[in-house]
Design a protein around this motif. Structure first.
Motif, PDB file in Angstrom:
ATOM      1  N   HIS A 123     -37.049 -81.458  36.265  1.00  0.00           N
ATOM      2  CA  HIS A 123     -37.535 -81.107  37.453  1.00  0.00           C
ATOM      3  C   HIS A 123     -38.420 -80.947  37.023  1.00  0.00           C
ATOM      4  O   HIS A 123     -38.982 -79.858  36.990  1.00  0.00           O
ATOM      5  CB  HIS A 123     -36.962 -80.099  37.989  1.00  0.00           C
ATOM      6  N   ASN A 125     -41.518 -79.668  39.514  1.00  0.00           N
ATOM      7  CA  ASN A 125     -41.597 -78.961  40.900  1.00  0.00           C
ATOM      8  C   ASN A 125     -43.369 -78.740  40.527  1.00  0.00           C
ATOM      9  O   ASN A 125     -44.001 -78.160  39.866  1.00  0.00           O
ATOM     10  CB  ASN A 125     -41.481 -77.781  40.927  1.00  0.00           C
ATOM     11  N   HIS A 135     -27.529 -72.557  45.891  1.00  0.00           N
ATOM     12  CA  HIS A 135     -26.485 -73.373  45.669  1.00  0.00           C
ATOM     13  C   HIS A 135     -25.848 -73.440  44.565  1.00  0.00           C
ATOM     14  O   HIS A 135     -26.850 -72.333  43.299  1.00  0.00           O
ATOM     15  CB  HIS A 135     -26.707 -74.582  45.515  1.00  0.00           C
ATOM     16  N   THR A 168     -36.978 -70.938  37.540  1.00  0.00           N
ATOM     17  CA  THR A 168     -35.893 -71.337  38.686  1.00  0.00           C
ATOM     18  C   THR A 168     -35.295 -69.641  38.175  1.00  0.00           C
ATOM     19  O   THR A 168     -35.976 -68.947  37.821  1.00  0.00           O
ATOM     20  CB  THR A 168     -35.304 -71.640  37.051  1.00  0.00           C
TER      21      THR A 168
HETATM   22  O1  LIG Z   1     -35.653 -76.249  39.362  1.00  0.00           O
HETATM   23  C1  LIG Z   1     -35.254 -75.404  39.044  1.00  0.00           C
HETATM   24  O2  LIG Z   1     -35.658 -74.447  39.071  1.00  0.00           O
HETATM   25  C2  LIG Z   1     -33.872 -75.581  39.706  1.00  0.00           C
HETATM   26  C3  LIG Z   1     -33.401 -77.459  39.818  1.00  0.00           C
HETATM   27  C4  LIG Z   1     -31.632 -76.271  40.975  1.00  0.00           C
HETATM   28  O3  LIG Z   1     -31.407 -75.565  40.700  1.00  0.00           O
HETATM   29  C5  LIG Z   1     -31.424 -77.609  41.145  1.00  0.00           C
HETATM   30  O4  LIG Z   1     -31.494 -78.551  40.812  1.00  0.00           O
HETATM   31  O5  LIG Z   1     -29.713 -77.378  40.689  1.00  0.00           O
END
Ligand SMILES: O=C(O)CCC(=O)C(=O)O
Length: 295
Positions: A123, A125, A135, A168
């Motif tokens: 991830h 970001n 979620h 996160t």
């Molecule tokens: O990028 C993040 O910190 C969280 C990503 C996430 O929650 C997920 O992909 O389930």
């Protein structure tokens, strides 16, 4: 008076496996300190940066802003983040993550010894991203409210995580909450309970599949890279189909245990071939896949 749906604080970082397991039971989350050396982090970081640039150059992979889960649309320029999928194919430095000795015992603690890799992806970001919805990972993969974990997730911190870098955001303790729906979980009350974690690169966060969580807002000017390694109990269909997607030359580098974890072994009567329990790791399509025969 305490309401039922209260968050806990994050547990302290730990290097002790027993303490980490206790944290998982109580908070649904644990944070492993020094899971990776500075050198290991640097190798993964460099590889991810190259891969980000490569997927950008060839226009492949997933480019996002973050808030697509709310049904929102954004321009290409606003999509500052990348989800770099299927990392097993994207560098030898990621192969040990399949069953890392500081992480995998915690996964087994949550969902048992028979696991299957759900996905392994970065991830990445970008600064200026937006929030993804809160979620639970095991829903809607398993679209039934289950009162036990069938999924466990990890974030390997390749970047420092903080409120500024979009660490996160998890709600410790939410694994024990009664079921709340997606809309309610994304109301401002629950959004505020999910605080960005502060932990240095080289740490790993592990959490169980019922913990509510999402990404944070990155406003640091740098990309924040975390690697998610998500696992399921072996009877559930994974997000990435490793039997189909892992490249031949990569399979040759994997141990038998790693092949089992990516789904190359039958589980009970599930996942065999032509009624047999031939391990797909040693599977020969021409021999095992019997076609039309006449006696
Ligand atoms: O990028 C993040 O910190 C969280 C990503 C996430 O929650 C997920 O992909 O389930």
């Amino acid at each position: 008076m305490k309401t039922e749906l209260e968050p806990l604080d994050y547990p302290p970082l730990t290097e002790d496996l027993v303490e980490a397991k206790n944290h998982l039971d109580e908070y649904g989350v644990c944070i492993i300190k020094n899971a990776f050396s500075a050198e290991e982090v640097e190798i993964m970081d460099n590889r991810l940066k190259e891969q980000f640039a490569g997927e950008e150059k060839y226009g492949v992979g997933s480019k996002v802003r973050g808030d697509e889960g709310y049904g929102l649309k954004s321009s290409n320029e606003e999509k500052v983040s990348r989800l770099v999928w299927n990392l097993i194919n994207k560098g030898d430095c990621f192969i040990p993550l399949i069953n890392h000795p500081k992480i995998y015992p915690l996964i087994e603690h949550i969902i048992g010894e028979k696991t299957i890799l759900c996905s392994m992806g970065a991830h990445m970001n970008g600064s200026g991203n937006e929030r993804m919805p809160l979620h639970q990972d095991q829903w809607p993969l398993v679209p039934h409210p289950l009162e036990f974990p069938v999924m466990a997730n990890t974030m390997v911190l390749v970047s420092d995580n903080s409120p500024e870098s979009g660490g996160t955001r998890l709600i410790p303790g939410s694994h024990k909450w009664p079921k709340i729906d997606y809309k309610m979980a994304n109301s401002s009350k629950y959004q505020e309970m999910a605080k960005s974690i502060t932990a240095p690169k080289g740490s790993a966060i592990v959490w169980e599949g019922r913990v509510w969580h999402g990404n944070g807002l990155n406003r640091s000017g740098e990309v924040r890279s975390n690697i998610s390694i998500a696992y399921l109990q072996s009877w559930i269909r994974p997000q990435e189909n490793s039997q189909y997607s892992v490249r031949e030359e990569v399979i040759e580098k994997l141990s038998d245990k790693q092949k089992e974890i990516i789904g190359f072994s039958p589980f009970g009567t599930l996942g065999g071939h032509d009624g047999s329990s031939v391990s797909p790791a040693g599977f020969d399509r021409d021999r095992e896949s019997i076609g039309i025969l006449k006696g």
